[in-house]
Design a protein around this motif. Structure first.
Motif, PDB file in Angstrom:
ATOM      1  N   MET A   1       0.840  -1.181   0.000  1.00 46.30           N
ATOM      2  CA  MET A   1       0.000   0.000   0.000  1.00 46.30           C
ATOM      3  C   MET A   1       0.888   1.248   0.000  1.00 46.30           C
ATOM      4  SD  MET A   1      -3.088   0.824   2.543  1.00 46.30           S
ATOM      5  CE  MET A   1      -4.318   1.897   1.955  1.00 46.30           C
ATOM      6  N   GLN A   2       0.502   2.242  -0.803  1.00 47.35           N
ATOM      7  CA  GLN A   2       1.296   3.463  -0.925  1.00 47.35           C
ATOM      8  C   GLN A   2       1.090   4.391   0.261  1.00 47.35           C
ATOM      9  OE1 GLN A   2       0.234   5.413  -4.552  1.00 47.35           O
ATOM     10  NE2 GLN A   2       1.282   3.933  -5.827  1.00 47.35           N
ATOM     11  N   ASN A   3       2.137   5.158   0.567  1.00 46.39           N
ATOM     12  CA  ASN A   3       2.046   6.177   1.597  1.00 46.39           C
ATOM     13  C   ASN A   3       1.425   7.416   0.958  1.00 46.39           C
ATOM     14  OD1 ASN A   3       2.365   8.127   3.523  1.00 46.39           O
ATOM     15  ND2 ASN A   3       4.517   7.661   3.931  1.00 46.39           N
ATOM     16  N   LEU A   4       0.205   7.748   1.301  1.00 44.93           N
ATOM     17  CA  LEU A   4      -0.522   8.862   0.685  1.00 44.93           C
ATOM     18  C   LEU A   4      -0.250  10.196   1.362  1.00 44.93           C
ATOM     19  CD1 LEU A   4      -3.921   7.079  -0.019  1.00 44.93           C
ATOM     20  CD2 LEU A   4      -1.979   7.406  -1.564  1.00 44.93           C
ATOM     21  N   GLU A   5       0.615  10.218   2.356  1.00 40.16           N
ATOM     22  CA  GLU A   5       0.913  11.461   3.050  1.00 40.16           C
ATOM     23  C   GLU A   5       2.040  12.241   2.380  1.00 40.16           C
ATOM     24  OE1 GLU A   5       1.395  11.001   7.258  1.00 40.16           O
ATOM     25  OE2 GLU A   5      -0.247   9.572   7.354  1.00 40.16           O
ATOM     26  N   ASN A   6       2.867  11.568   1.602  1.00 40.91           N
ATOM     27  CA  ASN A   6       3.994  12.225   0.936  1.00 40.91           C
ATOM     28  C   ASN A   6       3.697  12.449  -0.537  1.00 40.91           C
ATOM     29  OD1 ASN A   6       5.599  12.210   3.280  1.00 40.91           O
ATOM     30  ND2 ASN A   6       6.190  10.089   2.879  1.00 40.91           N
ATOM     31  N   THR A   7       4.186  13.546  -1.041  1.00 39.66           N
ATOM     32  CA  THR A   7       4.054  13.829  -2.464  1.00 39.66           C
ATOM     33  C   THR A   7       5.076  13.008  -3.238  1.00 39.66           C
ATOM     34  OG1 THR A   7       3.358  16.088  -2.004  1.00 39.66           O
ATOM     35  CG2 THR A   7       4.190  15.646  -4.233  1.00 39.66           C
ATOM     36  N   GLN A   8       4.619  12.348  -4.254  1.00 40.95           N
ATOM     37  CA  GLN A   8       5.506  11.573  -5.103  1.00 40.95           C
ATOM     38  C   GLN A   8       6.126  12.496  -6.146  1.00 40.95           C
ATOM     39  OE1 GLN A   8       6.199   8.249  -4.631  1.00 40.95           O
ATOM     40  NE2 GLN A   8       5.016   8.545  -2.765  1.00 40.95           N
ATOM     41  N   TYR A   9       7.359  12.236  -6.497  1.00 45.32           N
ATOM     42  CA  TYR A   9       8.063  13.047  -7.484  1.00 45.32           C
ATOM     43  C   TYR A   9       8.347  12.187  -8.704  1.00 45.32           C
ATOM     44  CZ  TYR A   9      11.681  15.909  -9.642  1.00 45.32           C
ATOM     45  OH  TYR A   9      12.418  16.651 -10.531  1.00 45.32           O
ATOM     46  N   PHE A  10       8.006  12.695  -9.848  1.00 44.61           N
ATOM     47  CA  PHE A  10       8.240  11.979 -11.086  1.00 44.61           C
ATOM     48  C   PHE A  10       8.957  12.905 -12.050  1.00 44.61           C
ATOM     49  CE2 PHE A  10       7.018  10.810 -15.417  1.00 44.61           C
ATOM     50  CZ  PHE A  10       7.375   9.481 -15.435  1.00 44.61           C
TER      51      PHE A  10
END
Length: 89
Positions: A1-10
């Protein structure tokens, strides 16, 4: 399951990025080969944004649409300054 509290960077990287200068060289050659005045056609494209000013020969039209028109003006101005004005300071 992904951590939805952090912004992902792409970050998208372009493997075969072609410089504006290289694109202008191909476009110039294609216009000459088809018998057009490169300066007139490129100015028409820059001023209007209409890609039909550029021939589709050698993929020139597709190539020139990969760069913003202001980037083309910047490259042309940079080249002019380096070749014509640099030694006149």
């Amino acid at each position: 399951m992904q951590n939805l509290e952090n912004t992902q960077y792409f970050k998208l990287t372009k493997d075969n990025e072609v410089s504006t200068k290289e694109i202008l060289r191909v476009v110039y050659d294609a216009l000459v080969e088809k018998g057009y005045s490169p300066s007139n056609q490129i100015v028409g494209y820059i001023m209007s944004g209409d890609p039909t000013f550029i021939t589709s020969h050698k993929g020139a039209r597709s190539l020139i649409m990969k760069v913003e028109r202001d980037e083309i003006v910047e490259e042309l101005l940079r080249s002019y300054i380096l070749s014509e004005l640099k030694d006149h300071d």
